[in-house]
Design a protein around this motif. Structure first.
Motif, PDB file in Angstrom:
ATOM      1  N   ASP A  44       0.855  -1.183   0.000  1.00  0.00           N
ATOM      2  CA  ASP A  44       0.000   0.000   0.000  1.00  0.00           C
ATOM      3  C   ASP A  44       0.892   1.233   0.000  1.00  0.00           C
ATOM      4  O   ASP A  44       1.803   1.347   0.805  1.00  0.00           O
ATOM      5  CB  ASP A  44      -0.894   0.031   1.237  1.00  0.00           C
ATOM      6  N   LEU A  45       0.599   2.161  -0.910  1.00  0.00           N
ATOM      7  CA  LEU A  45       1.396   3.382  -1.006  1.00  0.00           C
ATOM      8  C   LEU A  45       0.546   4.584  -0.657  1.00  0.00           C
ATOM      9  O   LEU A  45      -0.634   4.632  -0.969  1.00  0.00           O
ATOM     10  CB  LEU A  45       1.937   3.564  -2.428  1.00  0.00           C
ATOM     11  N   SER A  46       1.160   5.553  -0.030  1.00  0.00           N
ATOM     12  CA  SER A  46       0.510   6.819   0.269  1.00  0.00           C
ATOM     13  C   SER A  46       1.468   7.920  -0.161  1.00  0.00           C
ATOM     14  O   SER A  46       2.557   8.054   0.385  1.00  0.00           O
ATOM     15  CB  SER A  46       0.209   6.920   1.762  1.00  0.00           C
ATOM     16  N   ILE A  47       1.039   8.699  -1.142  1.00  0.00           N
ATOM     17  CA  ILE A  47       1.893   9.760  -1.665  1.00  0.00           C
ATOM     18  C   ILE A  47       1.279  11.098  -1.282  1.00  0.00           C
ATOM     19  O   ILE A  47       0.109  11.351  -1.534  1.00  0.00           O
ATOM     20  CB  ILE A  47       2.045   9.644  -3.196  1.00  0.00           C
ATOM     21  N   ASP A  48       2.073  11.952  -0.677  1.00  0.00           N
ATOM     22  CA  ASP A  48       1.603  13.245  -0.213  1.00  0.00           C
ATOM     23  C   ASP A  48       2.496  14.324  -0.812  1.00  0.00           C
ATOM     24  O   ASP A  48       3.715  14.246  -0.729  1.00  0.00           O
ATOM     25  CB  ASP A  48       1.675  13.285   1.315  1.00  0.00           C
ATOM     26  N   SER A  49       1.885  15.325  -1.400  1.00  0.00           N
ATOM     27  CA  SER A  49       2.684  16.378  -2.027  1.00  0.00           C
ATOM     28  C   SER A  49       2.692  17.654  -1.199  1.00  0.00           C
ATOM     29  O   SER A  49       2.944  18.733  -1.712  1.00  0.00           O
ATOM     30  CB  SER A  49       2.132  16.673  -3.425  1.00  0.00           C
ATOM     31  N   THR A  50       2.429  17.546   0.083  1.00  0.00           N
ATOM     32  CA  THR A  50       2.411  18.714   0.957  1.00  0.00           C
ATOM     33  C   THR A  50       3.806  19.325   1.054  1.00  0.00           C
ATOM     34  O   THR A  50       4.794  18.621   1.184  1.00  0.00           O
ATOM     35  CB  THR A  50       1.950  18.311   2.372  1.00  0.00           C
ATOM     36  N   VAL A  51       3.852  20.640   0.999  1.00  0.00           N
ATOM     37  CA  VAL A  51       5.114  21.356   1.148  1.00  0.00           C
ATOM     38  C   VAL A  51       5.002  22.230   2.390  1.00  0.00           C
ATOM     39  O   VAL A  51       4.029  22.942   2.581  1.00  0.00           O
ATOM     40  CB  VAL A  51       5.403  22.236  -0.089  1.00  0.00           C
ATOM     41  N   CYS A  52       5.998  22.179   3.218  1.00  0.00           N
ATOM     42  CA  CYS A  52       6.007  22.988   4.439  1.00  0.00           C
ATOM     43  C   CYS A  52       7.251  23.868   4.401  1.00  0.00           C
ATOM     44  O   CYS A  52       8.354  23.379   4.223  1.00  0.00           O
ATOM     45  CB  CYS A  52       6.038  22.068   5.659  1.00  0.00           C
ATOM     46  N   GLN A  53       7.040  25.155   4.556  1.00  0.00           N
ATOM     47  CA  GLN A  53       8.176  26.070   4.523  1.00  0.00           C
ATOM     48  C   GLN A  53       8.212  26.880   5.811  1.00  0.00           C
ATOM     49  O   GLN A  53       7.174  27.269   6.341  1.00  0.00           O
ATOM     50  CB  GLN A  53       8.064  27.023   3.341  1.00  0.00           C
ATOM     51  N   ALA A  54       9.393  27.143   6.281  1.00  0.00           N
ATOM     52  CA  ALA A  54       9.564  27.966   7.471  1.00  0.00           C
ATOM     53  C   ALA A  54       9.493  29.438   7.077  1.00  0.00           C
ATOM     54  O   ALA A  54       9.784  29.813   5.942  1.00  0.00           O
ATOM     55  CB  ALA A  54      10.919  27.670   8.111  1.00  0.00           C
ATOM     56  N   HIS A  55       9.106  30.269   8.018  1.00  0.00           N
ATOM     57  CA  HIS A  55       9.085  31.709   7.792  1.00  0.00           C
ATOM     58  C   HIS A  55      10.520  32.179   7.604  1.00  0.00           C
ATOM     59  O   HIS A  55      11.461  31.576   8.107  1.00  0.00           O
ATOM     60  CB  HIS A  55       8.444  32.392   9.007  1.00  0.00           C
ATOM     61  N   GLN A  56      10.703  33.270   6.881  1.00  0.00           N
ATOM     62  CA  GLN A  56      12.060  33.732   6.565  1.00  0.00           C
ATOM     63  C   GLN A  56      12.880  34.060   7.811  1.00  0.00           C
ATOM     64  O   GLN A  56      14.094  33.859   7.824  1.00  0.00           O
ATOM     65  CB  GLN A  56      12.011  34.928   5.626  1.00  0.00           C
TER      66      GLN A  56
END
Length: 90
Positions: A44-56
Motif C-alpha cells: 500500500d502506497l501513500s503519496i503526499d505532495s504537501t510542502v512545508c516552509q519555514a518563515h524567513q
C-alpha cells in the motif's frame, strides 16, 4: 556481542565491510522478494505532495520590523466611503 565471536571491533569491522560491499542490501532484497512471492507483504502506497516552509526569520533572515512600507499616511480624501458616510452626505 558473545565472546565466541571475538572482540567487538572485529564484529564491527565485518559489519562495515558487508555494508560497504552491498551484502546487507542483497540479503534484504532477497528476503523481501521471498516475502513478496509468498504474499506476506502488502504494498500500500501513500503519496503526499504537501510542502512545508519555514518563515524567513526562522531561516535566519534579519527581522526589520513591520512589513508596512514607510511613507506618509493615506490622506482623508482617499479613505473608503462607508454606508453611514453616504447617508450623512445625502
Amino acid at each position: 556481542m558473545p565472546e565466541r565471536y571475538g572482540p567487538w571491533a572485529r564484529g564491527y569491522d565485518l559489519f562495515r565491510r558487508w555494508q560497504r560491499d552491498g551484502t546487507w542490501q542483497r540479503i534484504f532484497t532477497e528476503l523481501q522478494a521471498r516475502a513478496d512471492a509468498e504474499e506476506l507483504i502488502s504494498w500500500d502506497l501513500s503519496i503526499d505532495s504537501t510542502v512545508c516552509q519555514a518563515h524567513q526569520q526562522a531561516a535566519g533572515a534579519r527581522n526589520r520590523g513591520s512589513c508596512r512600507p514607510r511613507g506618509r499616511a493615506a490622506s482623508l480624501s482617499s479613505r473608503m466611503t462607508t454606508v453611514s458616510d453616504a447617508r450623512t452626505a445625502a
